[in-house]
Write a protein that holds these residues in place. Structure first.
Motif, PDB file in Angstrom:
ATOM      1  N   UNK A  12     124.936 123.217  53.743  1.00 33.98           N
ATOM      2  CA  UNK A  12     124.412 124.463  53.194  1.00 33.98           C
ATOM      3  C   UNK A  12     125.305 124.879  52.031  1.00 33.98           C
ATOM      4  N   UNK A  13     125.022 124.335  50.848  1.00 32.22           N
ATOM      5  CA  UNK A  13     125.860 124.568  49.676  1.00 32.22           C
ATOM      6  C   UNK A  13     125.896 126.026  49.226  1.00 32.22           C
ATOM      7  N   UNK A  14     124.879 126.804  49.595  1.00 34.49           N
ATOM      8  CA  UNK A  14     124.835 128.215  49.174  1.00 34.49           C
ATOM      9  C   UNK A  14     125.657 129.128  50.084  1.00 34.49           C
ATOM     10  N   UNK A  15     126.241 128.581  51.144  1.00 34.47           N
ATOM     11  CA  UNK A  15     127.029 129.395  52.066  1.00 34.47           C
ATOM     12  C   UNK A  15     128.449 129.607  51.560  1.00 34.47           C
ATOM     13  N   UNK A  16     128.884 130.844  51.600  1.00 30.80           N
ATOM     14  CA  UNK A  16     130.247 131.199  51.212  1.00 30.80           C
ATOM     15  C   UNK A  16     130.800 132.158  52.260  1.00 30.80           C
ATOM     16  N   UNK A  17     132.114 132.063  52.498  1.00 29.93           N
ATOM     17  CA  UNK A  17     132.687 132.919  53.538  1.00 29.93           C
ATOM     18  C   UNK A  17     134.133 133.284  53.234  1.00 29.93           C
TER      19      UNK A  17
END
Length: 132
Positions: free
Chosen positions: A3-8
């Motif tokens: 999931x390349x659009x996931x950021x945390x």
């Protein structure tokens, strides 16, 4: 799964500089959350998209920078996750009270010291009584 659009941004503070410490489970929760987000079996966030700050890396300055970086790289079609495990604080009272996350380098001033450092406000009038 990827999931390349996931950021945390994952923050865990158990061993504070000037505030009482917390159990190791606090750090374990933060690290486990980061690993779950990065795991291809669960969320698939790219490692480079998951910032982890623990203990002395979790200063107010570092947290603010990490939040700014997160905001700058987030996209409209992405997902942003923010996780904090550590002390929290209630500031003020009544309707004007708010809550805050406590960074590693938080001051250990007492409530009385914080109140006396703030500008004083005139006392509020009591709420009007409703008639039934």
């Amino acid at each position: 799964m990827k999931f390349d659009q996931g950021r945390a941004l994952i923050i865990g503070v158990a061993n504070y500089e000037a505030v009482g410490g917390l159990p190791a489970a606090v750090l374990n929760d933060a690290l486990d959350t980061a690993e779950t987000l990065k795991s291809s079996a669960y969320c698939g966030y790219p490692e480079a998209n998951v910032t982890v700050l623990t203990d002395d890396a979790s200063t107010l300055q570092n947290i603010r920078k990490a939040l700014a970086d997160l905001a700058a790289t987030a996209t409209a079609d992405g997902t942003v996750a923010i996780f904090f495990s550590g002390h929290g604080a209630r500031i003020g009272s009544g309707a004007e009270a708010t809550s805050a996350l406590v960074p590693y380098d938080a001051s250990s001033r007492t409530s009385q010291e914080r109140r006396s450092a703030r500008p004083s406000c005139p006392p509020r009038s009591p709420p009007s009584k409703r008639r039934g």
